[in-house]
Design an enzyme around this catalytic site. Sequence first.
Site, mmCIF file in Angstrom:
data_model
loop_
_atom_site.group_PDB
_atom_site.id
_atom_site.type_symbol
_atom_site.label_atom_id
_atom_site.label_comp_id
_atom_site.label_asym_id
_atom_site.label_seq_id
_atom_site.Cartn_x
_atom_site.Cartn_y
_atom_site.Cartn_z
ATOM 1 N N ARG B 13 1.006 -1.106 -0.046
ATOM 2 C CA ARG B 13 0.112 -0.026 0.020
ATOM 3 C C ARG B 13 0.969 1.239 -0.102
ATOM 4 N NH1 ARG B 13 -1.758 0.826 5.995
ATOM 5 N NH2 ARG B 13 -0.352 -0.987 7.071
ATOM 6 N N SER B 40 -4.356 4.652 5.873
ATOM 7 C CA SER B 40 -4.170 3.258 5.427
ATOM 8 C C SER B 40 -3.717 3.306 4.121
ATOM 9 C CB SER B 40 -5.654 2.546 5.592
ATOM 10 O OG SER B 40 -5.959 2.575 6.989
ATOM 11 N N GLU B 61 -18.816 4.803 0.526
ATOM 12 C CA GLU B 61 -18.115 4.296 -0.684
ATOM 13 C C GLU B 61 -19.081 4.373 -1.816
ATOM 14 O OE1 GLU B 61 -18.533 2.687 2.251
ATOM 15 O OE2 GLU B 61 -16.472 2.810 3.342
ATOM 16 N N PHE B 86 -14.404 -2.743 0.700
ATOM 17 C CA PHE B 86 -15.444 -1.723 0.625
ATOM 18 C C PHE B 86 -15.126 -1.198 -0.741
ATOM 19 C CE2 PHE B 86 -14.029 -1.191 5.273
ATOM 20 C CZ PHE B 86 -14.717 -2.273 5.565
ATOM 21 N N HIS B 112 -5.331 -3.413 1.771
ATOM 22 C CA HIS B 112 -5.799 -4.321 2.602
ATOM 23 C C HIS B 112 -6.772 -5.650 1.998
ATOM 24 C CE1 HIS B 112 -4.531 -1.200 5.051
ATOM 25 N NE2 HIS B 112 -5.177 -1.543 6.351
ATOM 26 N N ASP B 120 -8.036 -7.906 12.009
ATOM 27 C CA ASP B 120 -9.464 -7.292 11.801
ATOM 28 C C ASP B 120 -10.439 -8.539 11.643
ATOM 29 O OD1 ASP B 120 -8.850 -4.691 12.787
ATOM 30 O OD2 ASP B 120 -8.889 -3.948 10.782
ATOM 31 N N ARG B 170 -1.768 -4.968 3.070
ATOM 32 C CA ARG B 170 -1.382 -4.230 4.222
ATOM 33 C C ARG B 170 -0.080 -4.608 4.835
ATOM 34 N NH1 ARG B 170 -2.993 -5.973 10.128
ATOM 35 N NH2 ARG B 170 -2.275 -4.077 11.489
#
Lengths: 281, 318
Positions: B13, B40, B61, B86, B112, B120, B170
């Site tokens: 990322r 992020s 989104e 998302f 991610h 998560d 990530r």
Amino acid sequence: MSELKELQDLVSQVRRDIVRMVHKVNSGHPGGSLGCTEFMVALYNEIMDLKEGFDMNGRDEDLFFLSNGHISPLFYSVLARRGYFPIEELQTFRLLNSRLQGHPATHEGLPGVRIASGSLGQGMSVAIGAALAKKLNNDEHLVYSLHGDGELQEGQNWEAIMYAAGNKVDNLIATIDHNGQQIDGATTDVLPMGDLKKKFEAFGWDTMEIKNGNNLEEIIQGLKAAKQRTGKGKPVCVIMDTVMGHGVDFMMYTHAWHGKAPNDEQLEIALSQNPETLGDY
Amino acid sequence: MKKYIDQGKKDTRSGYGAGMTVLGRTNPKVVALCADLVGSLKIQEFINENPERFFQVGIAEANMMGIAAGLTIGGYIPFTGTFANFSTGRVYDQIRQSIAYSGKNVKICASHAGITLGEDGATHQILEDIGLMKMLPGMTVINPCDFNQTKAATIAIAEHEGPVYLRFGRPAVANFTPADQNFEIGKALLLNEGTDVTIIATGHLVWQSLIAAENLESKGISAEVINIHTIKPLDEEAVIKSAQKTGAVITAEEHNYLGGLGESVARTLTTNYPVPQEFIATQDTFGESGTPDQLMEKYGLDNKAIEKAVLGVLKRKA
């Protein structure tokens, strides 16, 4: 500026186009199309500043986005009669290999259409994006959009409504076709939405109403007033009271003709109520 | 075999962020959108240098995808940013109608992705996104393997006309491809030549495949390793050519075996040059909480799993 009589003639002709298009293929959405005819005729022929021809980016001209794409018969008729594509092409509506898809699309390259719509609730976000692009380009032209009132049940609208106010997208005029009907019945029965004006105002929009959205003079006056309210830090919402099916007596005041085509006999009655003025396609 | 050196672990990322910084300086048409995940997505430098070309849309989104589509009307090249989950599943219909079917030049950039999102858990670990995106007509799907390649891919997709799904991750992983690489969309990269088996990998699994190939070499097995950074359009010629040479294929991806790279490769081989194939992928399951390394091991996505699959597929070779 067009004479009111000329616009009224165009309204009558567009209504003929709408019922003939849906009759021919025995499918499509006449109710909402007829209800917004005065609005779209006025918008394209009296209100918007448009360039000759069509290019996707629409720099240095006003833009319009139809979010409730099912009223495509109206959109196609107005575009064709404004010169975007040949009027005869209206006879290909919903047929195989046509550029006039059931719901508007860019995929077949139909001039005048800048985004696909039909799956509801997406148009306001697109209009906001186009309005932001205009600001980046220092293009002072406006972006208009049309949404069904039932369509506002889609949550994405409220994301967009929040964004436009929060980010002062004040070159946008979003118009709501407030006819109180949707497929399954009256909006108050299907999902009551309360006071739309108060809702838009609570979200930070400059909101106005057009009480008779099927009166050309009122529409023109209202949209001109809306234009004056742009550029002042708030997006502008116009809630326009219309009658679904307006101009064809047996289609009015009901949701029954939302997505149903007239039969031969019904077509003749509908046409007799809307005289041929500019020539049928 | 040719050795690839880990130049130091970095997250892919951050490669996206670095690519966006370059684009901010070189392409005035590039604009960035983000749905409340600037930290992020590592795009703060782009924002600092081009505040007027950044749109913070909040946790919305669907609206972001629509605004991005609208920004193309007026000539801009929008890069949307949020987690892969998302960026795809949550907004599939918005992407389908307003971007893909409408042919809009939007770059959907998704961080991610996959199970290495880690602690998560399954709500955030999408393993279906490659399938969702590759099924959309006209969509280009890219999953680069390390920091340098993600940076190069980010810069390259700005020059490509049409919608693109760019998927990255990530965790910090080996950064082993050249910093000055030329990224060509749709062009497979042959990382290691071999004769017994072909390992076709994408994303984080490329480095794992190189480790597996080294280990296999010490056992006398010669593995060819191909980096497929572009899943769609797939470099079918490279896949077929390698299968013809080795006669056995492993595909490796951080994604469900349904809908992923493996299925695209299988389709290509079945219709052109059928050979035995094994799938390194998740087996139609959701993920769970854990560290990236623990999850990759548990779900059979590491170099040991690849090695085992190679030994299995070799037994099936004609």
